[in-house]
Every structure is written in C-alpha cells, then in structure tokens.
Design a protein around this motif. Sequence first.
Motif, PDB file in Angstrom:
ATOM      1  N   VAL A  65       0.940  -1.105  -0.499  1.00  0.00           N
ATOM      2  CA  VAL A  65       0.708   0.154   0.442  1.00  0.00           C
ATOM      3  C   VAL A  65       1.081   1.436  -0.121  1.00  0.00           C
ATOM      4  O   VAL A  65       1.564   2.154   0.937  1.00  0.00           O
ATOM      5  CB  VAL A  65      -0.824   0.395   1.104  1.00  0.00           C
ATOM      6  N   HIS A  66       1.143   1.956  -0.960  1.00  0.00           N
ATOM      7  CA  HIS A  66       1.613   2.598  -1.538  1.00  0.00           C
ATOM      8  C   HIS A  66       1.544   4.048  -2.412  1.00  0.00           C
ATOM      9  O   HIS A  66       0.767   3.545  -3.175  1.00  0.00           O
ATOM     10  CB  HIS A  66       2.921   2.432  -1.448  1.00  0.00           C
ATOM     11  N   SER A  67       2.123   4.934  -1.944  1.00  0.00           N
ATOM     12  CA  SER A  67       0.871   6.002  -2.709  1.00  0.00           C
ATOM     13  C   SER A  67       1.587   6.569  -3.782  1.00  0.00           C
ATOM     14  O   SER A  67       1.102   7.717  -4.970  1.00  0.00           O
ATOM     15  CB  SER A  67       0.396   7.528  -1.338  1.00  0.00           C
ATOM     16  N   ASP A  68       2.669   6.076  -3.524  1.00  0.00           N
ATOM     17  CA  ASP A  68       3.776   6.322  -4.959  1.00  0.00           C
ATOM     18  C   ASP A  68       4.108   4.809  -5.781  1.00  0.00           C
ATOM     19  O   ASP A  68       4.933   4.743  -5.739  1.00  0.00           O
ATOM     20  CB  ASP A  68       5.334   7.129  -4.888  1.00  0.00           C
ATOM     21  N   PRO A  69       3.297   5.196  -6.686  1.00  0.00           N
ATOM     22  CA  PRO A  69       3.291   4.449  -7.756  1.00  0.00           C
ATOM     23  C   PRO A  69       4.425   3.373  -8.617  1.00  0.00           C
ATOM     24  O   PRO A  69       4.744   2.288  -8.158  1.00  0.00           O
ATOM     25  CB  PRO A  69       1.733   4.224  -8.971  1.00  0.00           C
ATOM     26  N   GLU A  70       5.367   4.467  -8.716  1.00  0.00           N
ATOM     27  CA  GLU A  70       6.398   3.751  -9.084  1.00  0.00           C
ATOM     28  C   GLU A  70       7.619   2.610  -8.185  1.00  0.00           C
ATOM     29  O   GLU A  70       7.876   2.288  -7.954  1.00  0.00           O
ATOM     30  CB  GLU A  70       7.324   5.523  -9.439  1.00  0.00           C
ATOM     31  N   PRO A 122      -3.368   0.813  -3.474  1.00  0.00           N
ATOM     32  CA  PRO A 122      -3.089   2.723  -3.209  1.00  0.00           C
ATOM     33  C   PRO A 122      -3.506   2.986  -2.254  1.00  0.00           C
ATOM     34  O   PRO A 122      -3.308   3.881  -1.971  1.00  0.00           O
ATOM     35  CB  PRO A 122      -3.972   3.588  -4.976  1.00  0.00           C
ATOM     36  N   SER A 123      -4.616   2.580  -1.679  1.00  0.00           N
ATOM     37  CA  SER A 123      -5.198   2.712  -0.435  1.00  0.00           C
ATOM     38  C   SER A 123      -5.228   1.479   0.162  1.00  0.00           C
ATOM     39  O   SER A 123      -5.682   0.239   0.268  1.00  0.00           O
ATOM     40  CB  SER A 123      -6.157   3.513  -0.494  1.00  0.00           C
ATOM     41  N   HIS A 141      -9.696  -5.757  -1.343  1.00  0.00           N
ATOM     42  CA  HIS A 141      -9.214  -6.788  -1.897  1.00  0.00           C
ATOM     43  C   HIS A 141      -9.447  -8.002  -1.633  1.00  0.00           C
ATOM     44  O   HIS A 141      -9.758  -9.491  -1.477  1.00  0.00           O
ATOM     45  CB  HIS A 141      -7.926  -6.746  -2.374  1.00  0.00           C
ATOM     46  N   GLY A 142      -9.821  -7.520   0.396  1.00  0.00           N
ATOM     47  CA  GLY A 142      -9.705  -9.107   0.682  1.00  0.00           C
ATOM     48  C   GLY A 142      -8.128  -9.467   1.547  1.00  0.00           C
ATOM     49  O   GLY A 142      -7.142  -9.834   0.575  1.00  0.00           O
ATOM     50  N   VAL A 162       0.834 -10.369   4.751  1.00  0.00           N
ATOM     51  CA  VAL A 162       1.789  -9.780   5.431  1.00  0.00           C
ATOM     52  C   VAL A 162       1.208  -8.528   4.845  1.00  0.00           C
ATOM     53  O   VAL A 162       0.663  -8.436   3.225  1.00  0.00           O
ATOM     54  CB  VAL A 162       2.874  -9.568   5.311  1.00  0.00           C
ATOM     55  N   LEU A 163       1.388  -7.559   5.233  1.00  0.00           N
ATOM     56  CA  LEU A 163       1.097  -5.793   4.525  1.00  0.00           C
ATOM     57  C   LEU A 163       1.949  -4.619   5.012  1.00  0.00           C
ATOM     58  O   LEU A 163       2.596  -4.983   5.608  1.00  0.00           O
ATOM     59  CB  LEU A 163      -0.278  -5.523   5.270  1.00  0.00           C
ATOM     60  N   VAL A 164       2.460  -4.829   3.559  1.00  0.00           N
ATOM     61  CA  VAL A 164       3.529  -3.709   3.275  1.00  0.00           C
ATOM     62  C   VAL A 164       2.877  -2.002   3.308  1.00  0.00           C
ATOM     63  O   VAL A 164       2.234  -2.146   1.879  1.00  0.00           O
ATOM     64  CB  VAL A 164       4.802  -3.653   2.931  1.00  0.00           C
ATOM     65  N   VAL A 165       3.138  -1.319   4.606  1.00  0.00           N
ATOM     66  CA  VAL A 165       2.499   0.218   3.814  1.00  0.00           C
ATOM     67  C   VAL A 165       3.209   1.449   4.227  1.00  0.00           C
ATOM     68  O   VAL A 165       3.969   1.574   5.104  1.00  0.00           O
ATOM     69  CB  VAL A 165       0.855   0.071   5.280  1.00  0.00           C
TER      70      VAL A 165
END
Length: 557
Positions: free
Chosen positions: A145-150, A170-171, A178-179, A185-188
């Motif tokens: 989960v990251h605001s910068d696509p690159e 994106p959020s 998504h479920g 694991v979540l990487v945020v």
Amino acid sequence: MSEENVSEIARKLEVLKLRFKEKAAKDISRLQQAAEQFRVGRFGPNDVVAAYHSLHRLAGSAGTFGYTVLGEEARALEVLLKPLAEINGELAPAQVQRVVDLAFVSRVASLVDSLSLDPVASQRTGAALLPVTVEAATDAVALVVHSDPEQAQNLVQGLELHGFFPVAVPSLKRAVEHGLADVSVLVVKDAKMLSEGSVLESVADTPPIVCVGAGDSFDERYALAECGVDGFLCEPVDVPLLADTMERLITEREESGSGRVMIVDDDPELLEHYGLVLEQGGLKVWRVNNPADILGALSEFRPDIVLMDVQMGTFRGPDLARLLRFEPEWLGLPIIYLSSENDREYQTDALAKGGDDFLVKPVSDAFLLRAVSVRCYRARQLDKLVSRDSLTGLLKHSVARSEINKEYVRCQRRGEQAVVAMLDLDHFKHVNDRYGHRTGDLVIKGLANLLRHQLRKSDVIGRYGGEEFVVALPNCSLIDASRVLQSVCEHMAGIGFQSDGQEFHVTLSVGIVPLQNYLTSDDAIDAADQALYRRKQAGRNGVTVGEEAPITERTQV
C-alpha cells in the motif's frame, strides 16, 4: 475451517453437553444416597474419598458445559468434605457426622436442581463463538500500500525475487476491498497507515503490518505502534531487510496458531469437549482417557505440551508427571495441570513434582484456547532454540542430517524417489571481507527465506554450516529438482543487496543426487557435495547433477 466443519463441531459439543447432563444426574443421585448414609454413620473405608472425588469432578466439569451454578456449589461441598478425604486411617462416625449434617445432605440433593437451569448463552453457542483459523495460502501474498506508483512497483519487483507474491494497491481501503483472508503481510507507507489505519478496525483478523517511511523519530515510531504496526523500515527501503522482516512476522503468525496438544483426563465427555474446542482453534489434539496409555501416546504423537488432570481415579497427575520425567526425552516437555484444585499450596507442591503450570477449572472455551495456544507457541519457540539455526531459522546441521536419513529410510521402504542437494553461496568470503559480517548475515538469511518460499513445506531445508545449505526433496525426480533449484539460483542472482549505498549481487552453486541410489543417506549427502564441487569448477551459479545418477536422468543446468 469450513462452515460445514464448524457446524459439525457445534453439533458434537451439544451432544457432549447432553451426555454430561445425564451423567451428572446419575452422579448426584449416588452422592445423595451416600450423604444420607454418611449422616447416620454408615460408610466403608473408601466411601468418603469416593464422594469427594465425585464432587471434585463435578466442580471441574460443570462450568465447562455451561452449568456454572452446579459447578460452584459442587466446589463448595468438595471443600467441606476435603479434610475428611485427606485423613489417613479409619474415620470415626462422629467425625463424618460433624461435616455431613442435614444441611449438607440437603445441599447435595439440591444439586440436581442446578441441572434444570439452562446453560449460559455463551456456552450454548460456544463452538460458533470461537475463532476459526484459515489455512495459509501456498504463496506468501503481500499487499503493498503506497501512494507513489513507481516506488510501489519497485517494492513489488524486489519482493518477487525473494519468493513473495506481491500486489500493489493505492490505499488501505482498496486493500480491505481486495480481501485480507489470504494475505500473509501488509507493506504500508507510514503516512497511509496513520491516516487510513482505522479502516482495518473492521477486519477480524488483520495480517502482520510492516510500515516504510522517511521519518524515524521516537514519536513517529510510537504513533505507528499505537496503530498496531508490527515492523518499520526507513526509506529508501533495503528490500532484502524488508523481506527478512516480513518472513519473520509471517512465521511468528503461523506458529502462534498451531501446535500439538495431548490431553489426559479420565472424564470422557470433558476430554472430548476440550479436544473439539482446541481442534476448532487450529490445534492438533491427542486424547488419552486411560493414564496408563500415556507413554505410548507420547512416543507416537510427540506433543508440544500436555494438559493433565490432577486427579484421575487411582492416578494422580503429579505422580504421572514425575513418571514422565524418568525419561530424558520428556524432561523439557511442558506439563500443564488442568484441575478444579485452587489451593495454592497444593498447586505449588504439584508443580514441584514435575508440572509447569496450572489452569483452574472451570475454564471458558475461549480462555482455554487462548491459554493453550500461547503455551504451545512458547514451547515451539524454545524447541527451535535446540533444533533450529539461530540466524536463519532453518534446521541445524545434525537435525537436517537426521531428517534426511528418515526420508532415506522411507524411500527404501516404499520404493520411492527423492533428491538431496548441497547449496553454497559463491565467493561469500569476498562478501564478508568487503561489506562486513552483518551484511553477510543478511545475504545468508535472504537465501534461507528464498528457499522457504520456493520449496515445499514437506521439503527438508537445513543450514549445513557457514554459507552452505542442505536440502532434501521427497517424491521428486532429478529433472524436477534441477528445474526448481535452477529457479532458486536465478532468483538469488537477481536480488540486489545494499551496503553503504552500494548494490551487489550473490550467486549460488548447487549439487544434486538421487537420495535412494546410495547405501546410506550420508553417502548421498557426500555425493551431492562432490557434485557441488564440480559445479564450482565449472563456473558456479547453477545446478550440477552427480555422476552417480542414472544416465537417463543425468543433466546439467
């Protein structure tokens, strides 16, 4: 666990409750008859002790099936009768009559009235209220989960090389949509976690969360901890370090909900109830109704912990615990007493004779599951100190050889095939000399994590020493093993490690042979080591099959 299985367990628990009610009614009737006889001075040498044990069983089991009032009253009567039960020698009628008076007899008779009370709602629906574990997905799915696509895509590409299956969103709202049931694991991004973290409150079972961010102050880290974050890394992200953190958190999560529990209790309904509750929570359970069977059951099941009643007919839990400690193999096995005995002095004495902990009956289903899960996890962690390499978490040298020998024996007995492989990081001394041992340790852990993701759970993976690893792949041909381990080599070569702003890569050499083709498992390991040596001579970075392999399957990749 499927809804069908949950419903089946709920049905079984309800049947057990009915069986308990029928059995308790008979026990109370016998207790009432015995109390009447005690009051007039008619009793045999063991009658008072037998009545005491009946009250003890009721006190310990009634609450488990929802009959709290019955359990509390049985406990009060048990306490009154206990001094008589503990007297060594013949009891005089006057001694018994001072305790078993008309009031005592009346209270025993009223126990049956407690059975007409409806069990509390939480116990009636006990099975449905318990948490249900979800089988882990084959791939370690990571949501980024990251605001910068690159930057998100860079993390995705880097984590793919480490064997993860990463997906960028994106959020956190999109992550929840998504479920998260099959997410490991979540990487945020830290800003996302601080601003959107509340959306996770609606998720019943959130996976581990690792945050990445530029801020590294105490206040910023504390704010993330308040949000429930499990790990944090500064940007720019060191992907191998991130992968290692993720792997550690996933492993801890998986192990916290698993375990092997042996329950020893002479009450069949209580034994079955405890077993069903723990099995629904994801634990493996072995039930022992006859304490005399415990040694054989231990050898066959090899539990993480033992739950044992204190009093089981003619057997006493502390004496059984002491008996188990006769064998060096069981000296470290945690033994948890599960009993309605709440006398602290008695508990301490019981623990001194070989026990490790006490759970006082009655215990709710949810508390039992939580207490046992925590103790299983702790027992498994301690066992890992003995059998697992401290740096990688893989099997130690001696344990890996032992497991490979077991696989060898299985192959010989069943006529099946397996492959044993030796792996070695190329030019690893150069890595330590140039970048330091801490960076070298990260490279070793990177390979260990990659092997865990690329190979099957049934495969044996061990750290053989230094930068060398050993692997055994059951039910696997040389061709398939070559393909899988070549993929490991390619992934390893693609990982970019960081040190003081410099990126470097490390390759891997592998030698493999068919395990079943040798006189002993040690001979096969030696042959794989020779194949590894030839791979080094041939230029490293790849897989070489040993010369002893059949010509039809001998290949070099």
